[in-house]
Design an enzyme around this catalytic site. Structure first.
Site, PDB file in Angstrom:
ATOM      1  N   SER A 133       0.913  -1.189  -0.104  1.00  0.00           N
ATOM      2  CA  SER A 133      -0.787   0.353   0.413  1.00  0.00           C
ATOM      3  C   SER A 133       0.789   1.043   0.092  1.00  0.00           C
ATOM      4  O   SER A 133       1.894   1.590   0.771  1.00  0.00           O
ATOM      5  CB  SER A 133      -0.864   0.081   1.379  1.00  0.00           C
ATOM      6  OG  SER A 133      -1.307   0.892   1.405  1.00  0.00           O
ATOM      7  N   GLU A 135       0.239   3.533   1.431  1.00  0.00           N
ATOM      8  CA  GLU A 135      -0.202   4.320   3.072  1.00  0.00           C
ATOM      9  C   GLU A 135       1.838   3.838   3.671  1.00  0.00           C
ATOM     10  O   GLU A 135       1.422   4.944   4.202  1.00  0.00           O
ATOM     11  CB  GLU A 135      -1.003   2.752   4.204  1.00  0.00           C
ATOM     12  CG  GLU A 135      -2.090   3.895   3.375  1.00  0.00           C
ATOM     13  CD  GLU A 135      -2.694   5.406   4.377  1.00  0.00           C
ATOM     14  OE1 GLU A 135      -2.317   5.082   5.858  1.00  0.00           O
ATOM     15  OE2 GLU A 135      -3.136   5.631   4.163  1.00  0.00           O
ATOM     16  N   TYR A 156      -2.093  -0.023  10.658  1.00  0.00           N
ATOM     17  CA  TYR A 156      -2.361  -0.444   9.144  1.00  0.00           C
ATOM     18  C   TYR A 156      -1.011  -0.180   8.410  1.00  0.00           C
ATOM     19  O   TYR A 156      -0.395  -1.468   7.516  1.00  0.00           O
ATOM     20  CB  TYR A 156      -2.814  -0.460   8.629  1.00  0.00           C
ATOM     21  CG  TYR A 156      -3.761  -0.389   7.350  1.00  0.00           C
ATOM     22  CD1 TYR A 156      -3.757  -1.998   6.890  1.00  0.00           C
ATOM     23  CD2 TYR A 156      -2.881   0.723   6.297  1.00  0.00           C
ATOM     24  CE1 TYR A 156      -3.942  -2.246   5.139  1.00  0.00           C
ATOM     25  CE2 TYR A 156      -3.284   0.099   4.866  1.00  0.00           C
ATOM     26  CZ  TYR A 156      -3.619  -0.546   4.413  1.00  0.00           C
ATOM     27  OH  TYR A 156      -3.624  -0.954   2.779  1.00  0.00           O
TER      28      TYR A 156
END
Ligand code: NAP
Ligand code: G4F
Length: 329
Positions: A133, A135, A156
């Site tokens: 990701s 992220e 996460y």
């Protein structure tokens, strides 16, 4: 006929990837977890299609349960494994950090080990896609590319980073064909209802239909590089068809603020968003990711991938789908 195994098959990406692989003639196997309610809405059109009875097969399993992952690997003996399963909500990961780490990071390790053992036993090659990701870039300055240093900002993102390095380590230590996709945000009418884009378009549909008045949101200043999920699953597939395993950023190369998404979505139904959107601190995060903007040069030049759906087309597609749901409901 190639055989693929998909974890997270009931999710947004799992459903689009299943359709793509079936259209290419694959036999597709998916891992579903048991829930007290049905969680297969996105794949019912495939699972209930008699013509796909032998080519789309579901197996019970869970990323928390290594024995189920090993059993499914032995039963299916896939050529390609796509690991899409995750507790994928960033805000929720602050409330459930240990669970998120177990499913996203250790779960990936469990699956990689199941694949490694399967390869060792059978002597056959299995290609592995890991759903990484953007992220993971977190606080790193935009634009972010494969060369950018990671700076994760949530449980996460830290868990995805651990999964990423487990995947790299299995590639280097055991010579496995493992590719990491560093995917920026991708959305669709099948997007989970608590992610910001879908939350906005669902509300726009309901407000336009007179069924809702207000929409409470958090930080409108955050910027994301939003693409269409249907385009992004094609990049996953391309990574596993390459001669060598590698890691790729997948993005549009364009970013927009949450506010711009809101404006465009409300404009589409000719409503003034300022009359409907309120702020609620509950939707902010202890540490925010301010600006994600991907540089997709490598995936374009090496795999020939490019997004087909533009930002305005994506917003329009999602608003129209949710207007239809609001009218029907
Ligand atoms: P999603 O819609 O939230 O789907 C997640 C999938 O994982 C669902 O099928 C879910 O099953 C399954 N899952 C959750 N916990 C599990 C467990 N313990 N065992 C087995 N399966 C479990 O996510 P998505 O948007 O399709 O994203 C796919 C993957 O890409 C995820 O790993 C996500 O973190 C990653 N990713 C997404 C984006 C994006 O913008 N969409 C960007 C970068 C990376 P249920 O249906 O039972 O909940
Ligand atoms: O839609 P979001 O929840 O997506 P986020 O956090 O960027 O994560 C998604 O994309 C990642 C890839 O970059 C994936 F790995 C991950 O699995 C997931 O699919 O939030 C987007 C932005 C954030 O800055 C958030 O603070 O929207 C802001 N936001 C503002 N109001 C909101 C809200 N987010 C949500 N979910 N709900 C709100 O009310």
């Amino acid at each position: 006929m190639k055989r693929a195994l998909i974890t997270g098959v009931t999710g947004q990406d799992g459903s689009y990837l299943s359709e793509l692989l079936l259209s290419k003639g694959y036999e597709v196997h998916g891992i579903v977890r048991r829930a007290s309610t049905f969680n297969r809405d996105r794949i019912d059109h495939l699972a209930l299609d008699p013509a796909l009875h032998d080519r789309f097969v579901l197996h019970y399993g869970d990323m928390a349960d290594g024995s189920s992952l090993r059993r499914v690997m032995e039963t299916v003996a896939p050529d390609e494994v796509y690991n899409l399963a995750a507790q994928s909500h960033v805000r929720v990961s602050f409330d459930q950090p240990e669970y998120t780490a177990d499913i996203v990071a250790t779960g990936t390790l469990r699956l990689l080990e199941a694949v490694r053992e399967h390869i060792q036993r059978g002597g056959r090659q299995v290609r592995f896609y890991q759903a990484g990701s953007s992220e993971m870039f977190g606080a790193a300055n935009p634009p972010q590319s494969e060369a950018t240093l990671f700076h994760p900002r949530s449980p996460y993102a830290v868990s995805k980073l651990a999964a990423h390095w487990h995947a790299v380590n299995h590639r280097e230590a055991y010579g496995m064909f493992v590719a990491n996709g560093l995917l920026f945000n991708h959305e669709s009418p099948r997007r989970g209802e608590s992610f910001v884009t879908r939350k906005i378009t669902l509300a726009v549909g309901r407000i336009a239909a007179g069924k809702q008045q207000q929409l409470a949101l958090g930080n409108l200043d955050a910027r994301r590089d939003w693409g269409f999920a249907g385009d992004y699953v094609d990049a996953m597939w391309r990574m596993l068809q390459a001669d060598q395993p590698d890691d790729y950023v997948v993005a549009t190369g364009e970013s927009h603020s949450v506010r711009e998404f809101v404006e465009l979505a409300f404009d589409h139904v000719k409503l003034d968003w300022r009359k409907h959107v309120t702020f609620d601190e509950r939707y902010t995060r202890p540490s925010e990711v301010d600006h994600l903007l991907g540089d997709p040069t490598k995936v374009r030049t090496k795999l020939g991938w490019a997004p087909k759906v533009s930002f305005p087309q994506l917003v329009q597609m999602m608003v129209e789908a949710d207007l239809e749901i609001a009218r029907r409901g």
